[in-house]
Design a protein around this motif. Structure first.
Motif, PDB file in Angstrom:
ATOM      1  N   VAL A 173       0.872  -1.238   0.174  1.00 18.49           N
ATOM      2  CA  VAL A 173      -0.057   0.056   0.123  1.00 18.49           C
ATOM      3  C   VAL A 173       0.841   1.418   0.106  1.00 18.49           C
ATOM      4  CG1 VAL A 173      -1.667   1.332   1.276  1.00 18.49           C
ATOM      5  CG2 VAL A 173      -2.093  -1.134   1.123  1.00 18.49           C
ATOM      6  N   GLN A 174       1.727   1.354   0.841  1.00 17.38           N
ATOM      7  CA  GLN A 174       2.989   2.287   0.861  1.00 17.38           C
ATOM      8  C   GLN A 174       3.530   2.517  -0.281  1.00 17.38           C
ATOM      9  OE1 GLN A 174       5.232   1.177   4.148  1.00 17.38           O
ATOM     10  NE2 GLN A 174       4.120   2.558   5.655  1.00 17.38           N
ATOM     11  N   THR A 175       4.026   1.309  -1.111  1.00 21.61           N
ATOM     12  CA  THR A 175       4.348   1.679  -2.470  1.00 21.61           C
ATOM     13  C   THR A 175       3.596   2.058  -3.337  1.00 21.61           C
ATOM     14  OG1 THR A 175       6.042  -0.180  -1.951  1.00 21.61           O
ATOM     15  CG2 THR A 175       5.882   0.365  -4.283  1.00 21.61           C
ATOM     16  N   GLU A 176       2.456   1.684  -3.278  1.00 28.40           N
ATOM     17  CA  GLU A 176       1.350   2.149  -4.346  1.00 28.40           C
ATOM     18  C   GLU A 176       0.888   3.604  -4.096  1.00 28.40           C
ATOM     19  OE1 GLU A 176      -0.982   2.174  -7.754  1.00 28.40           O
ATOM     20  OE2 GLU A 176       0.709   0.960  -7.017  1.00 28.40           O
ATOM     21  N   GLY A 177       1.196   3.962  -2.968  1.00 28.97           N
ATOM     22  CA  GLY A 177       0.868   5.528  -2.774  1.00 28.97           C
ATOM     23  C   GLY A 177       1.865   6.236  -3.139  1.00 28.97           C
TER      24      GLY A 177
ATOM     25  N   THR B  91       3.901   5.890  -5.611  1.00 27.49           N
ATOM     26  CA  THR B  91       4.036   5.885  -6.890  1.00 27.49           C
ATOM     27  C   THR B  91       2.722   6.847  -7.301  1.00 27.49           C
ATOM     28  OG1 THR B  91       4.551   3.519  -6.967  1.00 27.49           O
ATOM     29  CG2 THR B  91       3.357   4.452  -8.985  1.00 27.49           C
ATOM     30  N   GLN B  92       1.475   6.920  -6.700  1.00 31.46           N
ATOM     31  CA  GLN B  92       0.504   7.743  -7.237  1.00 31.46           C
ATOM     32  C   GLN B  92       0.668   9.325  -6.875  1.00 31.46           C
ATOM     33  OE1 GLN B  92      -2.097   6.707  -8.964  1.00 31.46           O
ATOM     34  NE2 GLN B  92      -1.295   4.587  -8.991  1.00 31.46           N
ATOM     35  N   VAL B  93       1.496   9.556  -5.696  1.00 35.63           N
ATOM     36  CA  VAL B  93       2.032  10.804  -5.334  1.00 35.63           C
ATOM     37  C   VAL B  93       2.886  11.213  -6.327  1.00 35.63           C
ATOM     38  CG1 VAL B  93       3.132  12.144  -3.836  1.00 35.63           C
ATOM     39  CG2 VAL B  93       1.338  10.645  -2.862  1.00 35.63           C
ATOM     40  N   ALA B  94       3.878  10.407  -6.774  1.00 37.42           N
ATOM     41  CA  ALA B  94       5.046  10.862  -7.897  1.00 37.42           C
ATOM     42  C   ALA B  94       3.954  11.073  -9.082  1.00 37.42           C
ATOM     43  CB  ALA B  94       5.957   9.759  -7.877  1.00 37.42           C
ATOM     44  N   ALA B  95       2.899  10.241  -9.527  1.00 38.66           N
ATOM     45  CA  ALA B  95       2.384  10.550 -10.753  1.00 38.66           C
ATOM     46  C   ALA B  95       1.543  11.754 -10.840  1.00 38.66           C
ATOM     47  CB  ALA B  95       1.426   9.445 -10.850  1.00 38.66           C
TER      48      ALA B  95
END
Length: 276
Positions: A58-62, A64-68
């Protein structure tokens, strides 16, 4: 129905202590298998490890989304850029009323624009109806359409010159006042200023009106030669005749309306009025 493992184990222990004969042995075997089936094979640490893994995902995906989101937003202007752009537009010259109205409509009540921006240009923007409040810092204001104003204040420049050739800088004043009594007839040259021609200031079909006030003593003198950008022009005078003298002991007021009819081509309407 819920099964309590503690009770089941206690019953199993009792059964084992009282085992006798084939039937009891069979019952014991069946009961053992039941307990074995009910006993979970996953350890508590396994559950903790799996939870840690899922949290990490979940942290990794979060991240990734913030970077996007940050990457997508990188192409847009910052608030500082918006402030600077708005300030540059409002202070640019020439600023038109249409341009400022469009900017005012774009701003509206949009909360995305900072208070600093809206406050800094509040006195420079016209209202939706076309009323301009405050003062523009731009040197020129072009109004496309009818201009409804209550008052115009013109700049008056003064000089102590007493005659001879001089230049009227239309970009510097609307009225030029010779405060000392004149001692010579004079030649006037109308221009924008020392580095700008009047021809470059006016478009074809535009005009400018300027006034020259000349104090006179007991012997009066007058304007007897006229130029635009250094080229001689012959004004058309009110009343049909050019003045041949000044008026003693008063102030002679000359008014010139210069109309640009083509490139470097002007029609000049003039009048001389005595004030005593």
């Amino acid at each position: 129905m819920a099964v309590t493992l503690t009770t089941l184990e206690s019953n199993l222990q009792t059964k084992m202590n009282n085992t006798s004969g084939t039937t009891d042995a069979q019952e014991f075997l069946l009961l053992s298998k039941s307990v074995e089936a009910l006993n979970p094979s996953i350890a508590v640490q396994d559950v903790i490890d799996e939870g840690t893994t899922q949290v990490g995902l979940v942290q990794t995906e979060g991240t990734t989304q913030v970077a996007a989101v940050q990457s997508a937003a990188s192409g847009y202007a910052t608030q500082a850029d918006i402030d600077a752009s708005v300030s540059a537009l409002v202070d640019s010259a020439p600023a038109t009323l249409d341009t400022l109205n469009e900017l005012a409509a774009a701003l509206g009540d949009d909360a995305n624009f900072s208070t600093t921006v809206t406050n800094s240009i509040a006195t420079k923007l016209p209202l939706a109806g076309g009323t301009l409040t405050g003062a523009l810092t731009a040197t020129d204001l072009t109004v496309n359409g009818t201009l409804d104003i209550e008052e115009v204040i013109e700049k008056v420049a003064t000089t102590t010159s007493t005659g001879g050739a001089f230049s009227f800088n239309a970009l510097d004043q609307g009225i030029l006042f010779f405060t000392n009594n004149q001692s010579l007839n004079a030649t006037v040259n109308f221009r924008g200023n020392s580095s700008t021609t009047l021809n470059s200031v006016l478009a074809t079909g535009q005009s400018i009106t300027s006034s020259i006030l000349m104090a006179q003593g007991s012997t009066a003198y007058y304007l007897n030669a006229y130029q635009v950008d250094g080229t001689a022009v012959t004004p058309k005078w009110s009343g049909g005749s050019a003045p041949t003298a000044g008026n003693a002991s008063g102030i002679d007021v000359y008014t010139f309306t210069i109309i640009k009819t083509a490139d470097a081509t002007f029609t000049v309407l003039a009048s001389q009025t005595q004030y005593a």
